[in-house]
Motif scaffolding. Structure first.
Motif, PDB file in Angstrom:
ATOM      1  N   TRP A 149      -1.502  -2.130  -5.854  1.00 40.92           N
ATOM      2  CA  TRP A 149      -1.880  -0.976  -5.038  1.00 40.92           C
ATOM      3  C   TRP A 149      -2.711  -0.052  -5.908  1.00 40.92           C
ATOM      4  CZ3 TRP A 149       3.102  -2.255  -6.414  1.00 40.92           C
ATOM      5  CH2 TRP A 149       3.716  -1.457  -7.363  1.00 40.92           C
ATOM      6  N   ALA A 174       0.826  -1.207   0.000  1.00 41.59           N
ATOM      7  CA  ALA A 174       0.000   0.000   0.000  1.00 41.59           C
ATOM      8  C   ALA A 174       0.861   1.258   0.000  1.00 41.59           C
ATOM      9  CB  ALA A 174      -0.939  -0.002   1.213  1.00 41.59           C
ATOM     10  N   ASP A 175       2.018   1.188   0.617  1.00 37.83           N
ATOM     11  CA  ASP A 175       2.919   2.343   0.659  1.00 37.83           C
ATOM     12  C   ASP A 175       3.434   2.730  -0.727  1.00 37.83           C
ATOM     13  OD1 ASP A 175       2.703   2.835   3.364  1.00 37.83           O
ATOM     14  OD2 ASP A 175       4.436   1.591   3.889  1.00 37.83           O
ATOM     15  N   SER A 198       1.511   3.265  -3.219  1.00 40.75           N
ATOM     16  CA  SER A 198       0.526   4.184  -3.784  1.00 40.75           C
ATOM     17  C   SER A 198       0.954   5.628  -3.540  1.00 40.75           C
ATOM     18  CB  SER A 198      -0.844   3.942  -3.148  1.00 40.75           C
ATOM     19  OG  SER A 198      -1.763   4.931  -3.592  1.00 40.75           O
ATOM     20  N   HIS A 245      -6.076   7.632   0.352  1.00 39.20           N
ATOM     21  CA  HIS A 245      -6.264   6.189   0.537  1.00 39.20           C
ATOM     22  C   HIS A 245      -5.075   5.448  -0.066  1.00 39.20           C
ATOM     23  CE1 HIS A 245     -10.396   6.650   1.837  1.00 39.20           C
ATOM     24  NE2 HIS A 245     -10.658   7.367   0.760  1.00 39.20           N
ATOM     25  N   LYS A 246      -4.256   4.876   0.759  1.00 44.13           N
ATOM     26  CA  LYS A 246      -3.176   4.006   0.292  1.00 44.13           C
ATOM     27  C   LYS A 246      -3.658   2.578   0.541  1.00 44.13           C
ATOM     28  CE  LYS A 246       0.746   7.045   1.019  1.00 44.13           C
ATOM     29  NZ  LYS A 246       1.428   6.937  -0.264  1.00 44.13           N
ATOM     30  N   ASP A 269      -1.323   7.991  -3.699  1.00 46.02           N
ATOM     31  CA  ASP A 269      -2.524   8.655  -3.192  1.00 46.02           C
ATOM     32  C   ASP A 269      -2.329   9.031  -1.726  1.00 46.02           C
ATOM     33  OD1 ASP A 269      -5.679   8.810  -4.149  1.00 46.02           O
ATOM     34  OD2 ASP A 269      -5.395   8.768  -1.976  1.00 46.02           O
ATOM     35  N   GLN A 270      -2.634  10.260  -1.389  1.00 45.97           N
ATOM     36  CA  GLN A 270      -2.451  10.714  -0.012  1.00 45.97           C
ATOM     37  C   GLN A 270      -3.680  10.466   0.853  1.00 45.97           C
ATOM     38  OE1 GLN A 270       0.522  11.574   1.190  1.00 45.97           O
ATOM     39  NE2 GLN A 270       1.175  11.016  -0.871  1.00 45.97           N
TER      40      GLN A 270
END
Length: 157
Positions: free
Chosen positions: A57, A33-34, A36, A41-42, A38-39
């Motif tokens: 991700w 997930a890290d 991603s 939703h990761k 996106d700030q």
């Protein structure tokens, strides 16, 4: 009586083993997930069957700008969800997901649930609920897929 105790011990061992592996694969999904950008939703996903088949991700598809939101902080329409990304990687490599488990950091939305159902995945383990769309979990359960909410607890094994 000894046979009953032995069966209970074997069941407890199986539960401890499943918990250890669930923890491992959820930690991997969290690391994925890290990736991603996106700030808000990761989200990470890992598909497992006798080992890791694929990971994904949320983010832009190949060839698109590596940004998830527009100037108004709305998600771009081309963004791929983590589950979709992982399943697409399996499809691209010719890897069947029949009977696999997918570990996701956020419960699948209804769009991802449809794809998960069609892919033959047998179990979904999710960490966080997706409050905006609980229909995805209902669809998975209705389709006979095992759905498990992973709640990190101290391991006592």
């Amino acid at each position: 009586m000894n046979q009953i105790i032995e069966e209970i011990n074997l069941a407890n061992q199986a539960i401890r083993k499943k918990y250890k592996y669930d923890t491992l694969y959820m930690q991997i999904a969290e690391a994925v997930a890290d990736m991603s950008v996106d700030q808000k939703h990761k989200v990470g996903a890992v598909i497992v069957k006798d080992g890791i088949l694929a990971e994904g991700w949320n983010g832009a598809p190949a060839g698109f700008p590596n940004q998830t939101r527009d100037d108004d902080n709305k998600t771009h329409p081309w963004i791929i969800h983590a589950e979709q990304n992982a399943l697409a990687k399996c499809a691209r490599k010719g890897i069947a997901c029949e009977g696999a488990t997918i570990f996701v950091t956020l419960a699948p939305c209804r769009d991802c649930a449809r794809i998960i159902i069609q892919s033959g995945i047998a179990e979904v383990v999710y960490r966080d609920s997706f409050e905006k769309d609980k229909e995805g979990l209902r669809m998975l359960e209705k389709a006979g897929i095992i759905v498990e909410h992973y709640a990190r607890k101290p391991y006592a094994g």
